[in-house]
Design a protein around this motif. Structure first.
Motif, PDB file in Angstrom:
ATOM      1  N   SER A 321      12.351   7.460   0.019  1.00  0.00           N
ATOM      2  CA  SER A 321      12.469   6.041  -0.292  1.00  0.00           C
ATOM      3  C   SER A 321      11.408   5.660  -1.321  1.00  0.00           C
ATOM      4  O   SER A 321      10.331   6.271  -1.380  1.00  0.00           O
ATOM      5  N   PRO A 322      11.679   4.664  -2.170  1.00  0.00           N
ATOM      6  CA  PRO A 322      10.708   4.283  -3.204  1.00  0.00           C
ATOM      7  C   PRO A 322       9.338   3.901  -2.653  1.00  0.00           C
ATOM      8  O   PRO A 322       8.316   4.205  -3.283  1.00  0.00           O
ATOM      9  N   ASP A 323       9.296   3.256  -1.472  1.00  0.00           N
ATOM     10  CA  ASP A 323       7.987   2.875  -0.940  1.00  0.00           C
ATOM     11  C   ASP A 323       7.171   4.102  -0.539  1.00  0.00           C
ATOM     12  O   ASP A 323       5.944   4.124  -0.711  1.00  0.00           O
ATOM     13  N   ARG A 324       7.834   5.144  -0.023  1.00  0.00           N
ATOM     14  CA  ARG A 324       7.118   6.386   0.289  1.00  0.00           C
ATOM     15  C   ARG A 324       6.604   7.046  -0.990  1.00  0.00           C
ATOM     16  O   ARG A 324       5.472   7.560  -1.023  1.00  0.00           O
ATOM     17  N   ARG A 325       7.415   7.045  -2.012  1.00  0.00           N
ATOM     18  CA  ARG A 325       6.979   7.627  -3.278  1.00  0.00           C
ATOM     19  C   ARG A 325       5.828   6.820  -3.886  1.00  0.00           C
ATOM     20  O   ARG A 325       4.899   7.391  -4.481  1.00  0.00           O
ATOM     21  N   LEU A 326       5.885   5.507  -3.721  1.00  0.00           N
ATOM     22  CA  LEU A 326       4.786   4.658  -4.224  1.00  0.00           C
ATOM     23  C   LEU A 326       3.475   5.006  -3.528  1.00  0.00           C
ATOM     24  O   LEU A 326       2.428   5.102  -4.184  1.00  0.00           O
ATOM     25  N   ARG A 327       3.531   5.191  -2.213  1.00  0.00           N
ATOM     26  CA  ARG A 327       2.307   5.539  -1.489  1.00  0.00           C
ATOM     27  C   ARG A 327       1.779   6.899  -1.942  1.00  0.00           C
ATOM     28  O   ARG A 327       0.564   7.090  -2.076  1.00  0.00           O
ATOM     29  N   ALA A 328       2.698   7.848  -2.176  1.00  0.00           N
ATOM     30  CA  ALA A 328       2.266   9.163  -2.643  1.00  0.00           C
ATOM     31  C   ALA A 328       1.656   9.085  -4.038  1.00  0.00           C
ATOM     32  O   ALA A 328       0.640   9.732  -4.322  1.00  0.00           O
ATOM     33  N   VAL A 329       2.246   8.276  -4.911  1.00  0.00           N
ATOM     34  CA  VAL A 329       1.694   8.107  -6.263  1.00  0.00           C
ATOM     35  C   VAL A 329       0.320   7.455  -6.195  1.00  0.00           C
ATOM     36  O   VAL A 329      -0.603   7.850  -6.925  1.00  0.00           O
ATOM     37  N   ASP A 330       0.145   6.468  -5.328  1.00  0.00           N
ATOM     38  CA  ASP A 330      -1.163   5.828  -5.170  1.00  0.00           C
ATOM     39  C   ASP A 330      -2.218   6.844  -4.737  1.00  0.00           C
ATOM     40  O   ASP A 330      -3.350   6.841  -5.239  1.00  0.00           O
ATOM     41  N   ALA A 331      -1.843   7.711  -3.785  1.00  0.00           N
ATOM     42  CA  ALA A 331      -2.786   8.732  -3.322  1.00  0.00           C
ATOM     43  C   ALA A 331      -3.138   9.703  -4.446  1.00  0.00           C
ATOM     44  O   ALA A 331      -4.317  10.071  -4.622  1.00  0.00           O
ATOM     45  N   LEU A 332      -2.144  10.109  -5.232  1.00  0.00           N
ATOM     46  CA  LEU A 332      -2.405  11.017  -6.350  1.00  0.00           C
ATOM     47  C   LEU A 332      -3.273  10.347  -7.411  1.00  0.00           C
ATOM     48  O   LEU A 332      -4.169  10.988  -7.980  1.00  0.00           O
ATOM     49  N   GLU A 333      -3.014   9.067  -7.677  1.00  0.00           N
ATOM     50  CA  GLU A 333      -3.821   8.337  -8.647  1.00  0.00           C
ATOM     51  C   GLU A 333      -5.270   8.230  -8.191  1.00  0.00           C
ATOM     52  O   GLU A 333      -6.200   8.360  -9.005  1.00  0.00           O
ATOM     53  N   SER A 334      -5.472   8.017  -6.898  1.00  0.00           N
ATOM     54  CA  SER A 334      -6.836   7.943  -6.375  1.00  0.00           C
ATOM     55  C   SER A 334      -7.543   9.285  -6.525  1.00  0.00           C
ATOM     56  O   SER A 334      -8.717   9.343  -6.933  1.00  0.00           O
ATOM     57  N   GLN A 335      -6.842  10.373  -6.206  1.00  0.00           N
ATOM     58  CA  GLN A 335      -7.431  11.699  -6.366  1.00  0.00           C
ATOM     59  C   GLN A 335      -7.770  11.968  -7.826  1.00  0.00           C
ATOM     60  O   GLN A 335      -8.845  12.507  -8.142  1.00  0.00           O
ATOM     61  N   ARG A 336      -6.862  11.590  -8.704  1.00  0.00           N
ATOM     62  CA  ARG A 336      -7.074  11.821 -10.130  1.00  0.00           C
ATOM     63  C   ARG A 336      -8.263  10.999 -10.630  1.00  0.00           C
ATOM     64  O   ARG A 336      -9.080  11.488 -11.427  1.00  0.00           O
ATOM     65  N   HIS A 337      -8.380   9.757 -10.143  1.00  0.00           N
ATOM     66  CA  HIS A 337      -9.493   8.901 -10.558  1.00  0.00           C
ATOM     67  C   HIS A 337     -10.819   9.472 -10.062  1.00  0.00           C
ATOM     68  O   HIS A 337     -11.810   9.501 -10.806  1.00  0.00           O
ATOM     69  N   ARG A 338     -10.837   9.954  -8.813  1.00  0.00           N
ATOM     70  CA  ARG A 338     -12.075  10.539  -8.292  1.00  0.00           C
ATOM     71  C   ARG A 338     -12.454  11.801  -9.055  1.00  0.00           C
ATOM     72  O   ARG A 338     -13.629  12.019  -9.357  1.00  0.00           O
ATOM     73  N   ALA A 339     -11.453  12.617  -9.396  1.00  0.00           N
ATOM     74  CA  ALA A 339     -11.743  13.835 -10.140  1.00  0.00           C
ATOM     75  C   ALA A 339     -12.297  13.496 -11.523  1.00  0.00           C
ATOM     76  O   ALA A 339     -13.250  14.144 -11.993  1.00  0.00           O
TER      77      ALA A 339
END
Length: 346
Positions: A321-339
């Protein structure tokens, strides 16, 4: 292109998608498709045997070879369609520019892929692009019309992710070889769904007639959405199991039933995992925020779907579902920002 750039291009795919990931995708497709492939071969063998032994040999030779032939024809037809769309579509220049930007971000030779515009609104009512054979990345004409340039690049980056996740031609062959069993399964599912829909007409009519207040009739809603389809599915399953037992014996029929009921669920989970993987590629290329915009548009369409479809989606749908994908993208963006922050601080 000099040798340094060529080496960079050839190594970009494994850098964005690890080789072990592409290996697991291919093995996963083979594993979840193996029961259908075996059943397809058994069906062809059985039907051929009704006519004569010589036809069994012919079918055993033609069926595998036909897959490669149809694959070749499909690549040629899709390539011709891409070339026609390239010359005739006014949106092609915009898509070509967006693809060029994605290719630079991914450090790949963009000319090895063919971007083109498909003249439909959406695909399966849920996506705005797809990856197909012959290294083709496709977006719909509607996507070009409604998306910003960044969102269009995000869609293309996502489809590049699908190309990098595995050998599409080999996965297509696997799909071809399981085709006869899939057709039989889809026919059975379609028949059961039709019966369930017919049996839902009366409860829906009663619920519509009785409903006059601010809240729906809960018991009738449960009857319409849950009990009637469940009863039809269980009844149909009992009939199929009874018939199978006569030919296979009870233990074998039970094992076959469990395997073939689990297969669509496993296939859906594998497909959803691949969607997350393609989203990851788009985020790694810097299109995370633009991808969020795409998913928010999909969420609006998703909210309009029947509630029973949304409830079953985690189990049976090819896309999360799009909301699940949104949460996954948010998590990836946070990891990318921290890196990125850690790299800058070091």
């Amino acid at each position: 292109m000099n040798s340094h750039v060529r080496q960079e291009s050839e190594s970009a795919g494994p850098a964005l998608v690890a080789r072990r990931t592409t290996f697991f995708v291919l093995i996963g497709d083979l594993v979840v498709s193996l029961p259908s492939i075996v059943l397809s071969g058994w069906l062809i063998w059985g039907l051929s045997a009704l006519v004569g032994d010589w036809l069994v040999v012919v079918a055993a030779l033609v069926w595998p070879v036909s897959g490669a032939f149809v694959l070749l024809v499909g690549v040629l037809i899709s390539g011709a369609a891409a070339q026609a769309g390239r010359s005739a579509s006014p949106e092609h220049a915009e898509v070509a520019d967006a693809w060029a930007a994605v290719a630079v971000a991914a450090r790949i030779d963009g000319s090895r892929y063919t971007p083109w515009v498909h003249d439909i609104a959406t695909v399966n009512g849920e996506v705005y692009g797809y990856a197909t054979l012959g290294r083709q990345v496709v977006v719909t004409r509607h996507a070009v019309a409604v998306f910003t340039r960044g969102e269009l690049r995000a869609v293309l980056a996502h489809e590049l992710g699908h190309q990098l996740l595995g050998q599409l031609w080999l996965r297509w062959l696997v799909k071809w070889y399981r085709g006869p069993a899939d057709l039989l399964f889809e026919f059975a599912v379609g028949l059961v769904s039709k019966i369930a829909s017919l049996l839902q007409i009366a409860p829906r009519w009663i619920a519509h007639r009785l409903y006059r207040g601010p809240r729906p009739v809960i018991l009738l809603g449960v009857l319409v959405v849950v009990i009637v389809p469940a009863a039809v599915v269980l009844g149909s399953g009992w009939v199929i199991l009874a018939v199978s037992t006569r030919f296979l014996g009870l233990p074998t029929a039970l094992v076959a039933a469990v395997v073939f009921l689990a297969q669509p669920l496993m296939r859906a989970r594998l497909s959803q995992w691949q969607e997350y993987g393609a989203d990851r590629v788009a985020v790694e290329l810097g299109y995370g925020q633009d991808l969020r915009g795409v998913l928010r548009r999909l969420q609006a369409d998703w909210d309009a779907t029947p509630v029973e479809h949304r409830l079953l989606a985690p189990l049976t749908h090819t896309h999360p579902s799009p909301d699940r994908r949104l949460r996954a993208v948010d998590a990836l963006e946070s990891q990318r920002h921290r890196a990125t922050t850690d790299d800058q601080s070091s």
